[in-house]
Enzyme design. Structure first.
Site, mmCIF file in Angstrom:
data_model
loop_
_atom_site.group_PDB
_atom_site.id
_atom_site.type_symbol
_atom_site.label_atom_id
_atom_site.label_comp_id
_atom_site.label_asym_id
_atom_site.label_seq_id
_atom_site.Cartn_x
_atom_site.Cartn_y
_atom_site.Cartn_z
ATOM 1 N N ASP A 15 0.838 -1.190 0.000
ATOM 2 C CA ASP A 15 0.000 0.000 0.000
ATOM 3 C C ASP A 15 0.876 1.244 0.000
ATOM 4 O O ASP A 15 1.866 1.318 0.727
ATOM 5 C CB ASP A 15 -0.933 -0.005 1.209
ATOM 6 N N HIS A 17 -3.940 14.210 0.602
ATOM 7 C CA HIS A 17 -4.117 13.305 1.741
ATOM 8 C C HIS A 17 -2.902 13.359 2.668
ATOM 9 O O HIS A 17 -3.039 13.490 3.886
ATOM 10 C CB HIS A 17 -4.345 11.875 1.245
ATOM 11 N N GLU A 36 -10.338 4.155 3.629
ATOM 12 C CA GLU A 36 -9.428 4.876 2.738
ATOM 13 C C GLU A 36 -9.860 4.568 1.309
ATOM 14 O O GLU A 36 -9.873 3.415 0.888
ATOM 15 C CB GLU A 36 -7.966 4.480 2.981
ATOM 16 N N GLU A 77 -9.231 4.212 -2.312
ATOM 17 C CA GLU A 77 -8.029 3.996 -3.116
ATOM 18 C C GLU A 77 -8.394 3.251 -4.392
ATOM 19 O O GLU A 77 -9.489 2.700 -4.538
ATOM 20 C CB GLU A 77 -6.998 3.135 -2.351
ATOM 21 N N ASP A 91 -9.125 0.596 2.051
ATOM 22 C CA ASP A 91 -8.134 0.138 3.028
ATOM 23 C C ASP A 91 -8.610 0.572 4.424
ATOM 24 O O ASP A 91 -8.250 1.641 4.914
ATOM 25 C CB ASP A 91 -6.784 0.769 2.677
ATOM 26 N N ARG A 126 -7.669 4.533 13.138
ATOM 27 C CA ARG A 126 -6.795 5.703 13.332
ATOM 28 C C ARG A 126 -6.197 5.773 14.730
ATOM 29 O O ARG A 126 -5.083 6.293 14.910
ATOM 30 C CB ARG A 126 -7.582 6.982 13.055
ATOM 31 N N GLN A 186 -3.440 3.312 14.837
ATOM 32 C CA GLN A 186 -2.374 3.809 13.959
ATOM 33 C C GLN A 186 -1.536 4.899 14.633
ATOM 34 O O GLN A 186 -0.301 4.873 14.579
ATOM 35 C CB GLN A 186 -3.013 4.365 12.683
ATOM 36 N N LYS A 215 -3.915 -1.383 10.012
ATOM 37 C CA LYS A 215 -4.293 -1.609 8.617
ATOM 38 C C LYS A 215 -4.482 -3.087 8.320
ATOM 39 O O LYS A 215 -4.612 -3.448 7.143
ATOM 40 C CB LYS A 215 -3.191 -1.065 7.707
ATOM 41 N N THR A 258 -8.928 -5.205 3.908
ATOM 42 C CA THR A 258 -8.910 -4.294 2.769
ATOM 43 C C THR A 258 -9.913 -4.863 1.778
ATOM 44 O O THR A 258 -9.800 -6.021 1.386
ATOM 45 C CB THR A 258 -7.502 -4.217 2.145
ATOM 46 N N GLU A 262 -9.935 12.822 7.455
ATOM 47 C CA GLU A 262 -9.779 14.144 6.846
ATOM 48 C C GLU A 262 -11.115 14.875 6.768
ATOM 49 O O GLU A 262 -11.194 16.080 7.006
ATOM 50 C CB GLU A 262 -9.217 14.016 5.432
HETATM 51 CA CA CA Z 1 -3.960 2.966 2.633
#
Ligand code: CA
Length: 409
Positions: free
Chosen positions: A121, A128, A194, A196, A226, A230, A233, A246, A250, A356
């Site tokens: 990834d 971002h 996420e 993606e 994904d 948070r 993380q 993570k 996914t 975000e």
């Molecule tokens: Ca990601």
């Protein structure tokens, strides 16, 4: 490029994700039967396992495997030949005998389209990276010093990649807020998406390859969510990057949209603030103009689109990421999956993650029913959508959905 008309009438609708121009590859089953390879055409699936078994096409039995990896391994000539055969035979006035091998999508279950060899990834959207860096490290240190030079990535977990529709259980982990004296163990309170795009490697390499070679080795693309915790993380990520935050899951969309189908939509990466090293220079436009959106559906509620952006916002292309991945001599295999990194644009509504969108929970989103969201609540379904828009048709990805279930007790 204009619409290529098919004898499958639903494929000629300007709103379908799957006109004859697209022909994405997936794996499906009906009535609990075996997994079969197919291509989406309008609201139907052409059963390619059946077409090969009937002798209409011959790819060495690779279409009998319920997995696109064996076909991808055959190489680019086979990729082009099958696409050409499909566009000829499914065309208006084509081989209507193929109608015997059409299966309605509404009656089919969709499965993982390929066995993921390994999952890497990346972190390639400047908006971002700037937003997350500002929240985690402050505006002055938002972009790491290497970011404008290297397509940053980390090695993820192939075992955690699941197909759209798979339910996602909220993870437990070590949590420590900035004001906590010590970490505790519990369910993530800041579980996130996420948005993606995933690039699928269709040809192996065991030496450093150029950006042009990398681009040619990418078989196609899927939408990719994904899922990210948070709070886990923020506590775990220094100095080695994300790990358990993570590793829950996914989700990918079930249809592989081929690079061939996306050719008319190529577009360039943005101007470079600092020149890239020579091995990362692109021989031509390597991004695609793909409109993307995210829907949030509360349990029992209706869907609300919380973000809209475009893949063309990326600073690095998948071809650059794949070329960089091989610089060390790292072998790449058929079925390797490369996540683009979260795709955010310049405006608030262009942000591809709740982190975000809600600015770390400080500015919650308000849904039409008045409920608010900073992060995902139990029962929420998050769905990604994507398509490249032509004048009279679209190359769609279908959807990439997952519902979040409460943490195990
Ligand atoms: Ca990601």
């Amino acid at each position: 490029m204009t619409l290529l008309r098919s004898f499958v009438s639903s494929a000629n609708n300007a709103e379908t994700d799957f006109p004859l121009n697209n022909l994405p590859y997936g794996v499906f089953s009906t009535d609990g039967g075996p997994a079969r390879c197919g291509t989406a055409i309008g609201d139907q699936i052409l059963d390619l396992t059946a077409c090969e078994a009937a002798g209409l096409i011959a790819y060495g039995g690779t279409l009998q495997t319920g997995d696109w990896c064996a076909f991808m391994a055959l190489g680019r000539d086979a990729w082009a030949e099958l696409r050409s055969w499909l566009q000829t035979n499914l065309a208006e006035g084509g081989n209507t005998a193929l109608a015997a091998h059409l299966v309605p999508q509404s009656g089919a279950a969709l499965h993982m389209p390929f066995r993921v060899s390994e999952f890497t990834d990346f972190y390639a959207s400047r908006h971002h990276a700037t937003n997350v860096g500002t929240m985690f490290r402050g505006a002055e240190n938002a972009l790491p010093p290497n970011w404008l030079h290297i397509p940053i990535g980390y090695n993820g977990r192939a075992s955690s990649v699941v197909v759209s529709g798979t339910q996602i259980t909220r993870p437990h982990g070590q949590l420590k807020g900035p004001n906590d004296d010590a970490p505790r163990f519990g369910p993530s309170q800041r579980f996130d998406i996420e948005l993606e795009l995933g690039a699928i490697v269709g040809q192996p390499s065991n030496r450093p390859i150029s950006v042009a070679e990398a681009d040619a080795n990418i078989f196609g693309y899927v939408l990719l969510n994904d899922w990210s915790a948070r709070d886990i993380q923020a506590w775990e990520y220094q100095p080695l990057g994300p790990f358990q935050a993570k590793a829950t899951a996914t989700t990918i969309s079930p249809w592989i949209v081929t690079s061939a189908a996306l050719q008319p939509f190529r577009t360039s990466t943005p101007d470079r603030e600092v020149p890239l090293l020579e091995y990362l220079l692109e021989p031509g436009p390597m991004l695609y103009d793909i409109a993307l959106s995210v829907g949030l559906t509360p349990s029992g509620g209706s869907e609300h689109i919380i973000a809209r952006t475009n893949y063309s916002e990326m600073y690095y292309s998948s071809a650059q990421q794949l070329a960089h991945h091989t610089t060390s001599g790292c072998p790449m295999r058929v079925g390797d999956l490369l996540g683009s990194g979260t795709i955010s644009g310049p405006e608030r509504h262009n942000r591809g993650a709740l982190l975000e969108l809600s600015w770390g929970g400080k500015e919650p989103l308000t849904l039409p029913d008045g409920a608010t969201r900073s992060f995902i609540e139990d029962g929420d379904t998050l769905t990604l959508y994507g398509h490249a828009q032509a004048e009279d048709h679209r190359i769609g990805f279908g959807s990439c959905a997952g519902q979040v279930l409460p943490a195990r007790t």
